[in-house]
Design a protein around this motif. Structure first.
Motif, PDB file in Angstrom:
ATOM      1  N   ASN A  35     -28.405 -54.685 -18.140  1.00  0.00           N
ATOM      2  CA  ASN A  35     -29.031 -53.972 -17.170  1.00  0.00           C
ATOM      3  C   ASN A  35     -28.473 -52.474 -17.371  1.00  0.00           C
ATOM      4  O   ASN A  35     -28.995 -51.508 -17.270  1.00  0.00           O
ATOM      5  N   LEU A  36     -27.103 -52.349 -17.814  1.00  0.00           N
ATOM      6  CA  LEU A  36     -26.698 -51.074 -17.874  1.00  0.00           C
ATOM      7  C   LEU A  36     -27.209 -50.282 -18.947  1.00  0.00           C
ATOM      8  O   LEU A  36     -27.603 -49.144 -18.923  1.00  0.00           O
ATOM      9  N   SER A  37     -27.374 -50.847 -19.883  1.00  0.00           N
ATOM     10  CA  SER A  37     -27.867 -50.490 -21.416  1.00  0.00           C
ATOM     11  C   SER A  37     -29.339 -49.919 -21.049  1.00  0.00           C
ATOM     12  O   SER A  37     -30.022 -49.022 -21.361  1.00  0.00           O
ATOM     13  N   LEU A  38     -30.221 -50.875 -20.342  1.00  0.00           N
ATOM     14  CA  LEU A  38     -31.557 -50.706 -20.196  1.00  0.00           C
ATOM     15  C   LEU A  38     -31.669 -49.452 -19.295  1.00  0.00           C
ATOM     16  O   LEU A  38     -32.795 -48.492 -19.511  1.00  0.00           O
ATOM     17  N   SER A  39     -30.990 -49.098 -18.322  1.00  0.00           N
ATOM     18  CA  SER A  39     -31.029 -48.051 -17.719  1.00  0.00           C
ATOM     19  C   SER A  39     -30.648 -46.849 -17.978  1.00  0.00           C
ATOM     20  O   SER A  39     -31.353 -45.821 -18.073  1.00  0.00           O
ATOM     21  N   LEU A  40     -29.747 -46.886 -18.943  1.00  0.00           N
ATOM     22  CA  LEU A  40     -29.178 -45.799 -19.652  1.00  0.00           C
ATOM     23  C   LEU A  40     -30.466 -45.275 -20.713  1.00  0.00           C
ATOM     24  O   LEU A  40     -30.721 -44.313 -20.830  1.00  0.00           O
ATOM     25  N   THR A  41     -31.152 -46.340 -21.221  1.00  0.00           N
ATOM     26  CA  THR A  41     -32.271 -46.091 -22.300  1.00  0.00           C
ATOM     27  C   THR A  41     -33.310 -45.533 -21.609  1.00  0.00           C
ATOM     28  O   THR A  41     -34.060 -44.470 -22.008  1.00  0.00           O
ATOM     29  N   ILE A  42     -33.719 -45.818 -20.353  1.00  0.00           N
ATOM     30  CA  ILE A  42     -34.951 -45.258 -19.616  1.00  0.00           C
ATOM     31  C   ILE A  42     -34.568 -43.880 -19.085  1.00  0.00           C
ATOM     32  O   ILE A  42     -35.463 -43.039 -19.238  1.00  0.00           O
ATOM     33  N   LEU A  43     -33.259 -43.604 -18.792  1.00  0.00           N
ATOM     34  CA  LEU A  43     -32.896 -42.277 -18.300  1.00  0.00           C
ATOM     35  C   LEU A  43     -33.067 -41.509 -19.693  1.00  0.00           C
ATOM     36  O   LEU A  43     -33.674 -40.343 -19.509  1.00  0.00           O
ATOM     37  N   LEU A  44     -32.744 -41.879 -20.680  1.00  0.00           N
ATOM     38  CA  LEU A  44     -32.772 -40.777 -22.070  1.00  0.00           C
ATOM     39  C   LEU A  44     -34.272 -40.610 -22.426  1.00  0.00           C
ATOM     40  O   LEU A  44     -34.551 -39.502 -22.986  1.00  0.00           O
ATOM     41  N   VAL A  45     -34.997 -41.786 -22.365  1.00  0.00           N
ATOM     42  CA  VAL A  45     -36.319 -41.604 -22.599  1.00  0.00           C
ATOM     43  C   VAL A  45     -37.096 -40.571 -21.606  1.00  0.00           C
ATOM     44  O   VAL A  45     -38.048 -39.754 -22.115  1.00  0.00           O
ATOM     45  N   GLU A  54     -46.523 -39.448 -21.285  1.00  0.00           N
ATOM     46  CA  GLU A  54     -45.915 -40.048 -22.423  1.00  0.00           C
ATOM     47  C   GLU A  54     -45.106 -41.084 -21.845  1.00  0.00           C
ATOM     48  O   GLU A  54     -44.910 -42.042 -22.806  1.00  0.00           O
ATOM     49  N   PHE A  55     -44.749 -41.331 -20.656  1.00  0.00           N
ATOM     50  CA  PHE A  55     -43.947 -42.325 -20.117  1.00  0.00           C
ATOM     51  C   PHE A  55     -44.823 -43.129 -19.094  1.00  0.00           C
ATOM     52  O   PHE A  55     -44.387 -43.200 -17.890  1.00  0.00           O
ATOM     53  N   SER A  56     -46.168 -43.366 -19.312  1.00  0.00           N
ATOM     54  CA  SER A  56     -47.089 -43.761 -18.315  1.00  0.00           C
ATOM     55  C   SER A  56     -46.605 -44.990 -18.005  1.00  0.00           C
ATOM     56  O   SER A  56     -47.073 -45.516 -16.501  1.00  0.00           O
ATOM     57  N   ILE A  57     -45.971 -45.883 -18.717  1.00  0.00           N
ATOM     58  CA  ILE A  57     -45.360 -47.295 -18.161  1.00  0.00           C
ATOM     59  C   ILE A  57     -44.442 -47.365 -17.171  1.00  0.00           C
ATOM     60  O   ILE A  57     -43.933 -48.378 -16.682  1.00  0.00           O
ATOM     61  N   PHE A  58     -43.928 -46.066 -16.683  1.00  0.00           N
ATOM     62  CA  PHE A  58     -42.784 -46.012 -15.911  1.00  0.00           C
ATOM     63  C   PHE A  58     -42.950 -46.895 -14.714  1.00  0.00           C
ATOM     64  O   PHE A  58     -41.948 -47.449 -14.277  1.00  0.00           O
ATOM     65  N   PRO A  59     -43.955 -46.662 -13.988  1.00  0.00           N
ATOM     66  CA  PRO A  59     -43.942 -47.061 -12.540  1.00  0.00           C
ATOM     67  C   PRO A  59     -43.838 -48.547 -12.542  1.00  0.00           C
ATOM     68  O   PRO A  59     -43.001 -49.118 -11.933  1.00  0.00           O
ATOM     69  N   SER A  60     -44.399 -49.342 -13.481  1.00  0.00           N
ATOM     70  CA  SER A  60     -44.375 -50.696 -13.800  1.00  0.00           C
ATOM     71  C   SER A  60     -43.103 -50.980 -14.119  1.00  0.00           C
ATOM     72  O   SER A  60     -42.282 -52.182 -13.732  1.00  0.00           O
ATOM     73  N   ARG A 169     -55.898 -40.492 -15.983  1.00  0.00           N
ATOM     74  CA  ARG A 169     -54.654 -41.080 -16.150  1.00  0.00           C
ATOM     75  C   ARG A 169     -53.435 -40.405 -15.331  1.00  0.00           C
ATOM     76  O   ARG A 169     -52.459 -41.029 -14.989  1.00  0.00           O
ATOM     77  N   GLU A 170     -53.736 -39.214 -15.174  1.00  0.00           N
ATOM     78  CA  GLU A 170     -52.506 -38.311 -14.450  1.00  0.00           C
ATOM     79  C   GLU A 170     -52.479 -38.859 -12.883  1.00  0.00           C
ATOM     80  O   GLU A 170     -51.556 -38.741 -12.289  1.00  0.00           O
ATOM     81  N   ALA A 171     -53.704 -38.784 -12.428  1.00  0.00           N
ATOM     82  CA  ALA A 171     -53.963 -39.113 -11.019  1.00  0.00           C
ATOM     83  C   ALA A 171     -53.380 -40.547 -10.941  1.00  0.00           C
ATOM     84  O   ALA A 171     -52.818 -40.813 -10.024  1.00  0.00           O
ATOM     85  N   ASP A 172     -53.756 -41.519 -11.712  1.00  0.00           N
ATOM     86  CA  ASP A 172     -53.242 -43.149 -11.426  1.00  0.00           C
ATOM     87  C   ASP A 172     -51.702 -42.787 -11.700  1.00  0.00           C
ATOM     88  O   ASP A 172     -51.136 -43.696 -10.970  1.00  0.00           O
ATOM     89  N   PHE A 173     -51.147 -42.003 -12.593  1.00  0.00           N
ATOM     90  CA  PHE A 173     -49.800 -42.198 -12.700  1.00  0.00           C
ATOM     91  C   PHE A 173     -49.097 -41.695 -11.553  1.00  0.00           C
ATOM     92  O   PHE A 173     -47.918 -42.444 -11.073  1.00  0.00           O
ATOM     93  N   TYR A 174     -49.496 -40.796 -10.993  1.00  0.00           N
ATOM     94  CA  TYR A 174     -48.772 -39.841  -9.753  1.00  0.00           C
ATOM     95  C   TYR A 174     -49.065 -40.794  -8.811  1.00  0.00           C
ATOM     96  O   TYR A 174     -48.041 -41.046  -7.725  1.00  0.00           O
ATOM     97  N   GLY A 175     -50.066 -41.370  -8.625  1.00  0.00           N
ATOM     98  CA  GLY A 175     -50.473 -42.424  -7.418  1.00  0.00           C
ATOM     99  C   GLY A 175     -49.439 -43.659  -7.639  1.00  0.00           C
ATOM    100  O   GLY A 175     -48.894 -44.029  -6.636  1.00  0.00           O
ATOM    101  N   ALA A 176     -49.232 -43.966  -8.740  1.00  0.00           N
ATOM    102  CA  ALA A 176     -48.409 -45.271  -8.985  1.00  0.00           C
ATOM    103  C   ALA A 176     -47.053 -45.194  -8.850  1.00  0.00           C
ATOM    104  O   ALA A 176     -46.185 -45.612  -8.198  1.00  0.00           O
ATOM    105  N   THR A 243     -36.056 -41.504 -12.466  1.00  0.00           N
ATOM    106  CA  THR A 243     -37.516 -41.156 -11.608  1.00  0.00           C
ATOM    107  C   THR A 243     -37.648 -39.912 -11.100  1.00  0.00           C
ATOM    108  O   THR A 243     -38.806 -39.389 -11.479  1.00  0.00           O
ATOM    109  N   GLY A 244     -36.531 -39.151 -10.681  1.00  0.00           N
ATOM    110  CA  GLY A 244     -36.397 -37.834 -10.336  1.00  0.00           C
ATOM    111  C   GLY A 244     -37.099 -36.958 -11.551  1.00  0.00           C
ATOM    112  O   GLY A 244     -37.735 -35.871 -11.423  1.00  0.00           O
ATOM    113  N   ILE A 245     -36.434 -36.985 -12.614  1.00  0.00           N
ATOM    114  CA  ILE A 245     -37.007 -36.325 -13.982  1.00  0.00           C
ATOM    115  C   ILE A 245     -38.270 -36.317 -14.050  1.00  0.00           C
ATOM    116  O   ILE A 245     -38.955 -35.504 -14.443  1.00  0.00           O
ATOM    117  N   VAL A 246     -38.777 -37.785 -14.075  1.00  0.00           N
ATOM    118  CA  VAL A 246     -40.194 -37.863 -14.447  1.00  0.00           C
ATOM    119  C   VAL A 246     -41.278 -37.147 -13.568  1.00  0.00           C
ATOM    120  O   VAL A 246     -42.015 -36.740 -14.009  1.00  0.00           O
TER     121      VAL A 246
END
Length: 677
Positions: A35-45, A54-60, A169-176, A243-246
């Motif tokens: 869990n800690l490794s996955l969170s750190l990976t998401i932050l770096l990405v 480029e990180f459109s899968i982020f909401p899911s 896609r941008e509208a869908d992403f920000y809505g999600a 989340t804030g960065i994205v």
């Protein structure tokens, strides 16, 4: 199903299973590290993406990581309360990180919760909500901008489709993201509640079930609860930060690190001020020079190094630009690009710039888009991109329309006036600037706002300047449509038809006719303003008769007869007969006698005197028809229709010439005159 797809499904199922089945502490330790490794990976990405898409899968992904973290909370809570043991990871965070002091641990955990819930989570939620709202509000403007760029030729059709897809896609992403940010907020609240349950529940369970003393129970379960809270809230804090960065990232050419270093440190001289301020603080405050001056020296040295680097980069950029300009002028492909000619151009003087400037209320670009769509529906093919540009060599209120670089039409309009055209009866009370309506050459007046209302009351047709320009451009395109239709456009029409009727296209092309032959047939139809939208009928007719003759003129006549219903509807008014002039027997005989048969087909050969007499007879009847208020239409036999058309085209190119086979049998025809020699 691929292995990686199966692995994702299995992981989601295991997350649900974790909430129900107790897990050993060794497995819990392993999952907590994951869990800690996955969170750190998401932050770096998130920090290294240039655009949010480029990180459109982020909401899911945010939902899955939140579910995984809550499942771990359930499992660790079960282990802590049931056996007073949370594993080595929780023990390490509870004892090593907070020093074994549950009061310090409680304070540290409380501060962490405040940072995540009040600052990062709340801010990310608000930014996601505003970004989603602004993105949806900006969609119509972005779509119009894409259409305008496409219409002016700045982008291709493929680029326009890609940009439209990115907008969606941008509208869908920000809505999600707006919805997904609620998961982050709920996770923070759940962390606080779970911590309180662990502390209170552990204290009760420790004193009643595990036979611990009051102090021992409070110390043990508080440290375990703090460790559990820290080990879950630190990954949650990383995810919240990602989340804030994205949601706060704007599109750029670099990632977050590049943008920070290039933008914050783009003013090295300001670092000298910072270094001086730090040095003064150490000199005049109890901080001391031993603490502040080394830092001030480092900051000043960094500013000096960055200033030198900037100067070096600027010198290299100047040299590189000069080299590119010199190389660019010498490249053959750059010279060849100057030879390209736009199919259709619309140039206007500087006084008409408000027509095309959307910021000044101009809608010319939108009107051109509508013209292309309307032409596709009416005539059957898409007009190439119309190049629109201003030309200081023209008069301020003048515009010209060019076809393949050559001027074919021009006009002059007054933006602060309206174009008023009468229906034959002029009124002396209507005062304005006399002019000629550009599209049809009718006498007209430029009237002001006050006179416009009076002209409408007296039955004048009043149009605004943009409508006059759009009408003129439409009529010019119709007039020269046969020249606009190139082989490339013909090939596109053939490829489009082949998607739905491959057998028909394969039968005709290339075994019977070439693309050029089909183009010439379509050009003949467009030259007489016959729509080529019904390509199926056109191609079937060509396939039926191309095996008997390769004469393009004859094939065109066959196609026209196959389109008789369309031609009849084009000239027939509902409830009224078609008023026509008919070619008399003497005219038909003279033309028939002048036909000569060669290997390439029939050709009309007439002496100049006969041609002059025919022109006089045609002109006389056409003028008589116009005086009667009827649109002249010449009707003749199919065998000589195309030859009479050649004669009529020289004196009145807009007069339709039809054959008897091109009119439906059930239509009423009224003969208003006969053309004889």
């Amino acid at each position: 199903m691929k292995l990686k797809d199966f692995a994702v499904l299995a992981a989601v199922i295991m997350i649900v299973v974790m909430m129900v089945i107790p897990l050993p502490t060794m497995l819990l330790d392993f999952l907590l590290i994951i869990n800690l490794s996955l969170s750190l990976t998401i932050l770096l990405v998130a920090m290294n993406t240039k655009e949010p898409l480029e990180f459109s899968i982020f909401p899911s992904l945010l939902l899955l990581t939140t579910l995984f973290r809550l499942a771990l909370n359930v499992s660790t809570t079960r282990s802590i309360l049931s056996s007073a043991d949370g594993g080595k990871v929780i023990e390490a965070f509870g004892s090593f990180v907070v020093g074994g002091n549950y009061v310090v641990g409680f304070v540290v955990f409380l501060i962490l919760i405040i940072i995540q819930f009040v600052v990062i989570t709340k801010g990310s939620e608000r930014v996601a909500e505003v970004a989603a709202r602004f993105t949806l509000d900006a969609m119509p403007g972005k779509q119009m901008s894409i259409d305008a760029d496409l219409n002016t030729g700045m982008i291709s059709d493929q680029e326009a489709r890609e940009r439209r897809r990115n907008v969606e896609r941008e509208a869908d992403f920000y809505g999600a993201m707006d919805g997904a940010s609620k998961f982050v907020k709920g996770d923070a609240i759940a962390g606080i509640i779970i911590f309180i349950i662990n502390v209170l529940g552990g204290f009760v369970i420790g004193t009643t079930i595990h036979d611990m003393g009051f102090a021992e129970s409070a110390s043990t379960f508080t440290l375990l609860s703090v460790g559990d809270g820290l080990v879950s809230q630190i990954p949650a804090l990383l995810i919240s930060t990602a989340t804030g960065i994205v949601v706060t990232r704007a599109a750029s050419d670099g990632n977050l690190g590049e943008d920070i270093t290039s933008q914050i440190f783009s003013y090295p001289k300001l670092l000298y001020i910072v270094a001086g301020t730090i040095g003064l603080l150490g000199l005049f405050t109890p901080i001391g020079i031993f603490t502040s001056w080394p830092l001030a020296a480092i900051i000043a040295f960094g500013g000096y190094q960055m200033q030198r680097a900037q100067q070096k980069n600027q010198e290299e950029a100047v040299v590189e630009t000069e080299g590119e300009e010199t190389e660019g002028l010498s490249r053959t492909e750059n010279v060849m690009s100057l030879l390209q000619v736009d199919p259709i151009e619309f140039e206007f003087g500087y006084g008409l710039i408000p027509l095309a400037d959307a910021k000044q209320g101009g809608d010319l670009l939108d009107r051109v888009v509508m013209i292309r769509r309307q032409f596709a529906l009416e005539m059957g093919f898409l007009v190439p991109v119309i190049r629109i540009r201003d030309n200081i060599q023209l008069k301020p209120n003048e515009y010209v329309i060019k076809l393949k670089g050559n001027q074919v039409a021009k006009g002059e309009i007054l933006l602060d006036h309206y174009l008023a055209m009468s229906h034959g009866m002029d009124d002396e009370e209507i005062v304005g600037i006399e002019t000629i309506e550009p599209a049809f050459g009718m006498p007209a007046l430029w009237v002001n706002e006050e006179m416009k209302e009076r002209a409408e009351l007296y039955g004048y047709t009043v149009v605004d300047p943009p409508s006059a320009v759009a009408t003129h451009l439409t009529e010019v395109i119709k007039k020269y449509a046969h020249e606009v239709l190139s082989r490339q456009l013909t090939k596109q029409l053939i490829d489009h038809l082949k998607e739905t009727h491959p057998a028909l296209v394969d039968e005709l092309i290339p075994s019977m006719l070439s693309v050029g032959d089909v183009q010439r047939v379509l050009q003949n139809l467009l030259r007489e303003k016959i729509s080529i939208r019904d390509l199926i009928t056109i191609f079937e007719t060509l396939a039926d008769y191309a095996s008997y003759t390769k004469n393009i003129q004859v094939l065109t006549e066959y196609v026209r007869q196959a389109l008789s219903r369309q031609i009849t509807q084009q000239y027939a008014k509902p409830g009224e007969p078609i008023q026509v002039l008919t070619a008399g027997s003497s005219l038909e005989k003279r033309i028939t006698d002048g036909l000569q048969q060669t290997e390439q087909g029939q050709y009309l050969t007439l002496d100049p005197e006969s041609v002059h007499r025919i022109h006089e007879a045609l002109s006389e009847q056409f003028q008589r028809s116009l005086q009667l208020g009827a649109q002249p239409i010449l009707l003749t036999t199919p065998a000589i229709r195309m030859h009479i058309r050649q004669l009529v085209e020289r004196i009145m190119p807009d007069v339709p010439v039809l054959s008897y086979n091109e009119l439906e049998p059930d239509v009423e025809v009224q003969n208003i005159g006969v053309v004889n020699l």
